[in-house]
Design a protein around this motif. Structure first.
Motif, PDB file in Angstrom:
ATOM      1  N   ILE A  78      41.457  15.898  36.319  1.00 25.43           N
ATOM      2  CA  ILE A  78      40.507  16.044  37.133  1.00 25.43           C
ATOM      3  C   ILE A  78      39.526  14.713  37.799  1.00 25.43           C
ATOM      4  O   ILE A  78      39.523  14.925  38.823  1.00 25.43           O
ATOM      5  N   ALA A  79      39.365  14.395  36.765  1.00 17.70           N
ATOM      6  CA  ALA A  79      37.953  13.177  37.533  1.00 17.70           C
ATOM      7  C   ALA A  79      38.577  12.143  37.773  1.00 17.70           C
ATOM      8  O   ALA A  79      37.764  11.432  38.326  1.00 17.70           O
ATOM      9  N   ILE A 139      39.847   9.565  43.528  1.00 16.60           N
ATOM     10  CA  ILE A 139      40.809   9.430  44.634  1.00 16.60           C
ATOM     11  C   ILE A 139      40.171  10.359  45.184  1.00 16.60           C
ATOM     12  O   ILE A 139      40.273   9.557  46.592  1.00 16.60           O
ATOM     13  N   ALA A 140      39.512  11.084  45.842  1.00 13.78           N
ATOM     14  CA  ALA A 140      38.784  11.890  46.599  1.00 13.78           C
ATOM     15  C   ALA A 140      37.818  11.234  47.124  1.00 13.78           C
ATOM     16  O   ALA A 140      37.432  11.593  48.596  1.00 13.78           O
ATOM     17  N   ILE A 141      36.972  11.303  46.648  1.00 16.69           N
ATOM     18  CA  ILE A 141      35.573  10.570  46.944  1.00 16.69           C
ATOM     19  C   ILE A 141      36.413   9.425  47.664  1.00 16.69           C
ATOM     20  O   ILE A 141      35.868   8.587  48.961  1.00 16.69           O
ATOM     21  N   ALA A 142      36.837   8.207  47.171  1.00 18.36           N
ATOM     22  CA  ALA A 142      37.700   6.838  47.691  1.00 18.36           C
ATOM     23  C   ALA A 142      38.383   7.466  49.516  1.00 18.36           C
ATOM     24  O   ALA A 142      38.244   6.279  49.805  1.00 18.36           O
ATOM     25  N   ASP A 143      39.339   8.477  48.897  1.00 17.86           N
ATOM     26  CA  ASP A 143      39.771   8.706  50.372  1.00 17.86           C
ATOM     27  C   ASP A 143      38.754   8.700  51.745  1.00 17.86           C
ATOM     28  O   ASP A 143      38.738   8.460  52.566  1.00 17.86           O
ATOM     29  N   LEU A 200      35.598  -0.129  49.488  1.00 15.78           N
ATOM     30  CA  LEU A 200      35.154  -0.319  48.714  1.00 15.78           C
ATOM     31  C   LEU A 200      35.800   0.280  47.488  1.00 15.78           C
ATOM     32  O   LEU A 200      36.222   0.089  46.423  1.00 15.78           O
ATOM     33  N   LEU A 201      36.420   1.656  47.631  1.00 18.95           N
ATOM     34  CA  LEU A 201      36.990   2.174  46.420  1.00 18.95           C
ATOM     35  C   LEU A 201      38.147   2.891  47.185  1.00 18.95           C
ATOM     36  O   LEU A 201      39.226   3.865  47.125  1.00 18.95           O
ATOM     37  N   HIS A 202      39.406   1.764  47.782  1.00 21.69           N
ATOM     38  CA  HIS A 202      40.227   1.906  48.109  1.00 21.69           C
ATOM     39  C   HIS A 202      41.816   2.068  47.409  1.00 21.69           C
ATOM     40  O   HIS A 202      41.827   1.251  46.431  1.00 21.69           O
ATOM     41  N   LEU A 247      49.463   9.855  45.629  1.00 20.40           N
ATOM     42  CA  LEU A 247      47.909  10.864  44.173  1.00 20.40           C
ATOM     43  C   LEU A 247      49.113  10.973  43.475  1.00 20.40           C
ATOM     44  O   LEU A 247      48.438  10.627  41.820  1.00 20.40           O
ATOM     45  N   TRP A 248      50.537  11.023  43.334  1.00 22.69           N
ATOM     46  CA  TRP A 248      50.752  11.364  41.937  1.00 22.69           C
ATOM     47  C   TRP A 248      50.926  10.038  40.955  1.00 22.69           C
ATOM     48  O   TRP A 248      50.563  10.621  39.888  1.00 22.69           O
TER      49      TRP A 248
END
Length: 300
Positions: free
Chosen positions: A202-203, A208-212, A221-223, A228-229
């Motif tokens: 979950i974390a 990943i959602a923030i990076a996207d 910066l968080l590319h 996803l899998w």
């Protein structure tokens, strides 16, 4: 592990919160605003402190069996420092094994002339294990950070370890009944272990959602470029490695007959207690990246 728990007095809880907050902010600042030398120095300091705690644990364990450990602190300090020196950019990678071999022979000779003959091999082996167990895994943190998309890699690693740790503690304590490994750590349960994996996944999804979102707005910066899998599978793998690292450190402590590795971190015990999961998760992440490169599965 920073949320309130009625088992802990309020004063201890506040110590835990303050210590965890300072450490998390320091790590985040280094990941996003630090330079390679800062991260290397920070990792080396953590490794030196953890190695010192390891020596104390090994010494207590030896005394419990009527022996005296003869691993000089100068040797462990030097060996830990050299583990980081040989990973610096201008140092040939071929020097790592000779340095490790040289350190082992120095300790072997030291013990050979000073320790009882029955202790020469055990003491030398324990010293070498300390370097491999603590110093070399932590050298991977700056090596990961300087990779392409390195800040995202290190953040992903840390979040997976931290989230799994928190989920295991509170879900396991509330719902856990069946023990996971009672001989090593009586407090850990299967419910906590499963919750730990779920918590890490979950974390990782949140990261990943923030990076996207940041990438969509032009901030790389968080590319994270892998599917996803793969990221979620990696989060589960890192969590399992982190749990194993926690259990293995518990085995060392139980062998020495102590609850915590030290008292350096108020409310949290010792340095080694806080990085035990990372000591196995970081090498696993490094190996996964090597396998991805070898099989052409793309970068992180």
């Amino acid at each position: 592990m920073i949320f309130y728990d009625p088992i802990y007095p309020v004063q201890d809880f506040m110590k835990r919160v303050l210590t965890a907050t300072v450490l998390i902010l320091a790590v985040f600042a280094l990941i996003f605003f630090g330079q390679l030398w800062m991260i290397t120095l920070f990792s080396a300091i953590v490794a030196e402190l953890a190695a010192y705690e390891y020596l104390k644990l090994a010494s207590v364990g030896a005394e419990a069996h009527g022996a005296k450990l003869r691993i000089p602190i100068w040797w462990m300090t030097l060996g830990t420092a050299l583990a980081f020196v040989v990973t610096l950019p201008n140092v040939p990678v071929e020097s790592q094994l000779p340095v490790l071999s040289g350190l082992t022979l120095i300790l072997f000779a030291w013990n050979g002339f000073r320790a009882p003959l029955i202790q020469v091999l055990p003491d030398t082996a324990q010293g070498l294990f300390g370097l491999i167990y603590i110093a070399y895994p932590l050298t991977l943190v700056p090596l990961l950070w300087k990779q392409e998309d390195g800040p995202a890699l290190v953040l992903f690693l840390m979040v997976c370890v931290w989230a799994g740790d928190i989920a295991a503690l509170y879900i396991g304590r509330a719902f856990g009944k069946r023990k996971l490994a009672p001989r090593l750590s009586p407090g850990k349960t299967w419910a906590g272990s499963i919750a730990s994996i779920v918590g890490s996944v979950i974390a990782a999804s949140i990261v990943i959602a923030i990076a996207d979102t940041l990438t969509a707005h032009g901030n790389t910066l968080l590319h994270i470029s892998e599917p996803l899998w793969q990221s979620l599978l990696l989060a589960a793998i890192l969590n399992i490695a982190a749990q194993l690292g926690d259990l293995l450190e518990s085995a060392i402590k139980r062998g020495a007959g102590v609850k915590d590795s030290g008292t350096m971190l108020p409310g949290h015990g010792g340095i080694l207690d806080r990085i035990d999961a990372l000591l196995l998760a970081a090498p696993v992440l490094w190996y996964v990246l090597l396998l991805k490169d070898y099989f052409g599965l793309g970068r992180f």
